[in-house]
Structure formats: C-alpha cells, structure tokens
Design an enzyme around this catalytic site. Structure first.
Site, PDB file in Angstrom:
ATOM      1  N   GLN A 139       0.810  -1.214   0.000  1.00 31.42           N
ATOM      2  CA  GLN A 139       0.000   0.000   0.000  1.00 31.42           C
ATOM      3  C   GLN A 139       0.843   1.264   0.000  1.00 31.42           C
ATOM      4  OE1 GLN A 139      -2.653  -0.192   3.373  1.00 31.42           O
ATOM      5  NE2 GLN A 139      -3.660  -2.067   2.667  1.00 31.42           N
ATOM      6  N   HIS A 176      -1.654   0.842   5.871  1.00 29.90           N
ATOM      7  CA  HIS A 176      -2.330   1.872   6.663  1.00 29.90           C
ATOM      8  C   HIS A 176      -1.431   3.078   6.923  1.00 29.90           C
ATOM      9  CE1 HIS A 176      -5.554  -1.084   8.383  1.00 29.90           C
ATOM     10  NE2 HIS A 176      -5.297  -1.287   7.088  1.00 29.90           N
ATOM     11  N   GLU A 189     -16.042   5.095   8.156  1.00 29.53           N
ATOM     12  CA  GLU A 189     -16.653   6.219   8.870  1.00 29.53           C
ATOM     13  C   GLU A 189     -16.465   7.546   8.152  1.00 29.53           C
ATOM     14  OE1 GLU A 189     -15.934   4.521  13.434  1.00 29.53           O
ATOM     15  OE2 GLU A 189     -15.034   6.419  12.801  1.00 29.53           O
ATOM     16  N   TYR A 216     -11.744   9.389  18.254  1.00 30.35           N
ATOM     17  CA  TYR A 216     -12.717   8.798  17.332  1.00 30.35           C
ATOM     18  C   TYR A 216     -12.839   7.280  17.492  1.00 30.35           C
ATOM     19  CZ  TYR A 216     -13.293  13.438  15.684  1.00 30.35           C
ATOM     20  OH  TYR A 216     -13.595  14.788  15.665  1.00 30.35           O
ATOM     21  N   TYR A 229     -11.394  -9.034   9.323  1.00 23.28           N
ATOM     22  CA  TYR A 229     -11.517  -9.689   8.027  1.00 23.28           C
ATOM     23  C   TYR A 229     -11.783 -11.181   8.166  1.00 23.28           C
ATOM     24  CZ  TYR A 229      -9.803  -5.300   6.123  1.00 23.28           C
ATOM     25  OH  TYR A 229      -9.675  -3.979   5.792  1.00 23.28           O
TER      26      TYR A 229
END
Length: 375
Positions: A92, A154, A248, A258, A269
């Site tokens: 990623q 991430h 979200e 949060y 997953y």
C-alpha cells in the site's frame, strides 16, 4: 365503492413514490463521463495547476503533468517531474497526495505525502518543494511520522489546509498494534497538524502534555484517506477505512477521540469481533458509517455551477463499491446519499471538484484513467 378507497389510495401512493424514485435516478444520472487521460499507473491524487494543467501522483513514485497539447486537447507529458525524493513503493506504500500552496501563483510551492524509508522501518513523510513546471527544487521535509513502523499498510496520506493556513495530514494505525491509535506517544492512527514550514502550532491540543506528540490533532483513527476542509461550514471532515464494515465519515474536532479500535461498526476480516462496543463515553461518534464497507478513498466538496443539484455535497470515492458516494450536507449533517458511476465498473481512488465546475475521477489500477464528469 367505499371498500376500494384504501387500495386505490395505496396504489396512488406507490405510483407517486416510484415516480419520485425515477426522477431522482434520472437527475443523478444526468451526466456524461469522458476519459481525459489513460495509461496512468495506480494514480492516487490530482491537483490543478494554472493554465489548464494538472498534476497527478502515481503510487509507484511518479509525479506527472497533464497539459494542453498542440491541438488543445489534454496530453500526458512523457517525462515525469524530476527532483522527486526517494519513495518507498511496496504494497500500500508509495507516493500519495499532492497539494498546491494557497500562494502557488507567487511562490510555486507544493506539498507531497509519501511512504519514506524501508519495508522494515518506514514513515509517512510530507515535503514542501518549489515546482518550476518541470522539476522540483528546495525539497524540504516538514513532517515525518514517528516512530518508524514495519510493513507497508495503513499509511493514510491525505492532506488538507485549514482556514488559518495550517496543514492537516492523516496517518493510519499501521495495522500492527491497533491500540496505538489511542496512544499519544505515537503518530499512528492520528490526524496531525503543522504549519506549512513544519513548525508545530502553539494551539495544537496536546502541546505541552508529557509523553504526547505535539503534532497530534485528533486520534483513534484506523486509516484516514479522505480529508476536506469546508469553509462554508468551517468544518474539517475526514473519512477512514474500517475493517470489514465500519467505514466512517467524521467531523473533526481538535483533541477528539474517534474510538478505533475500542468502538467500530465493523468486524475483522476473519469475521472475528474486534470489540463489542459501537459507542463509548468520550468517543466522538461518526456522522455516518458504511457497513458493509465501501472502502472510501479520496473526498472532495462540491460547490460548482455545472451541477446545481450537487452543490453543498461531499463526494466520496469508493474502491470496493466501485462508485462515488454523493453525501449532501445540511447544517453539518449528512442527508440521503446517491451512489454514482457504478456503471464504470472501476475502483475510484480520488475525486476532485475542478475549477471549471466539472468533477474529476481517478481510477485505481495499473492502467488507470483520469475521467471528467460534465452535464
């Protein structure tokens, strides 16, 4: 005759509802989509330059220029922009967002976010650089997340400017020790705020707190990849990937928690439960969540003139759903959403409102495209 009154009324109501639905669908589909450029390798973000030019980041580590050709039609400049710092492109990780300075016309400054380091020890880094139209100069790091993390998941990467000119960037939780998102000694799972030269604002919420990183603006985030400041509302909106469900949309307040991973609407997953809680004292709940997951990526605010019916809406690019969600906002609250562009059948990485009033989309694949949406 009286015995037929209720069925006739019900049929009329049903017919009226179907008519309204058809009208809404027709209105939502009242657009055309044209390919501006194809052949982009996993494009990630789009920026608009003066003179009908655009910048596109490609995740493998290239910054590309789109400019009018000899016939006036957009063309992709053959050579990428030179002077880009080394980018870790793995999994990623790669080159992420591009953002122009508010005074770009005078100073030529822009900002880039990208993965920096190695697979074993990497960071999200933001640099400021001067762009002369061909190359980057005076490339200066203004934020490097700490501590280094292993693996390449991430990393967040989206940026936004607040009304006071400070820069906010999203950093993911790294997908290793999730609870780091709630710990203030690390940048993982946070929104971070700095001045555009890298200095820490004195009014950041955790400045002076022992053991807390002063750049932290909010915390408890999983992987924020949409970030928009709406001047009309004087509000910073962010969205983030959940795991399996629980994506979200949040209204960001300085110092707010949060919740990830103590609260979520999603599961792991594997199907295992991450937490039994969807709410928790002291946790700011999302404005809305997407369960099952749509995998939200880019986000923009639309207030253009080409689509009057779309004004005052957030647009959310979705990878898994292969769509863009239009989220109309009224008094800071989301209304009924439209699901757009599913007919393309492509993962959408970024969505931007252009200076011409059109909507621009980047598709997420090895042969990615830049698309322009007009009435």
């Amino acid at each position: 005759m009286p015995s037929f009154t209720r069925p006739i009324t019900a049929l009329r109501a049903l017919a009226f509802a179907l008519l309204l639905t058809a009208q809404a669908q027709a209105q939502a589909a009242d657009y055309r989509v044209d390919t501006v450029i194809d052949g982009l390798e996993f494009p990630w973000a789009l920026g608009f330059l003066p003179g009908d030019r655009m910048l596109v980041t490609e995740r493998p580590g290239r910054l590309r220029v789109i400019e009018p050709g000899a016939d006036g039609r957009p063309t992709l400049r053959a050579e990428p922009v030179s002077g880009l710092p080394p980018v870790l492109a793995s999994g990623q990780a790669g080159l992420f967002d591009v953002m122009l300075d508010p005074d770009f016309a005078d100073n030529g400054l822009l900002y880039l976010s990208f993965a920096h380091g190695s697979v074993e020890a990497n960071h999200l880094r933001v640099v400021r650089a001067r762009f002369d139209g061909t190359a980057l100069h005076e490339v200066t790091p203004i934020l490097t997340t700490l501590p280094a993390k292993s693996h390449t998941q991430h990393l967040g990467g989206r940026m936004a400017l607040l009304a006071d000119g400070t820069l906010v960037v999203g950093m993911g939780d790294g997908n290793l020790e999730r609870t780091d998102a709630l710990r203030l000694h690390t940048h993982l799972g946070k929104l971070l705020r700095v001045h555009r030269d890298g200095r820490v604002p004195d009014d950041n919420p955790f400045v002076g707190r022992e053991g807390a990183r002063p750049e932290i603006y909010s915390y408890g985030h999983r992987n924020p990849q949409g970030l928009v400041y709406v001047s009309r509302d004087r509000t910073l909106y962010a969205h983030e990937h959940g795991s399996r469900g629980g994506d979200e949309l949040n209204r960001i307040e300085a110092g707010a928690n949060y919740g990830w991973p103590i609260t979520t609407h999603g599961v792991d997953y594997t199907g295992a439960r991450i937490t039994p809680y969807r709410e928790w004292p002291g946790v700011t709940p999302p404005l809305t969540h997407w369960t099952p997951s749509i995998a939200p990526s880019g986000m923009c605010w639309y207030d253009g003139t080409l689509f009057p019916q779309w004004r005052g809406s957030l647009f959310v690019a979705a990878l898994a759903e292969k769509s863009v969600r239009r989220v109309p906002m009224r008094n800071g609250r989301p209304g009924q959403q439209d699901i757009l562009f599913r007919e393309l059948g492509e993962r959408i990485r970024d969505v931007r409102a252009g200076p011409d009033g059109a909507l621009y989309l980047l598709t997420d694949n090895a042969e990615g495209r830049l698309l322009r949406v007009t009435p």
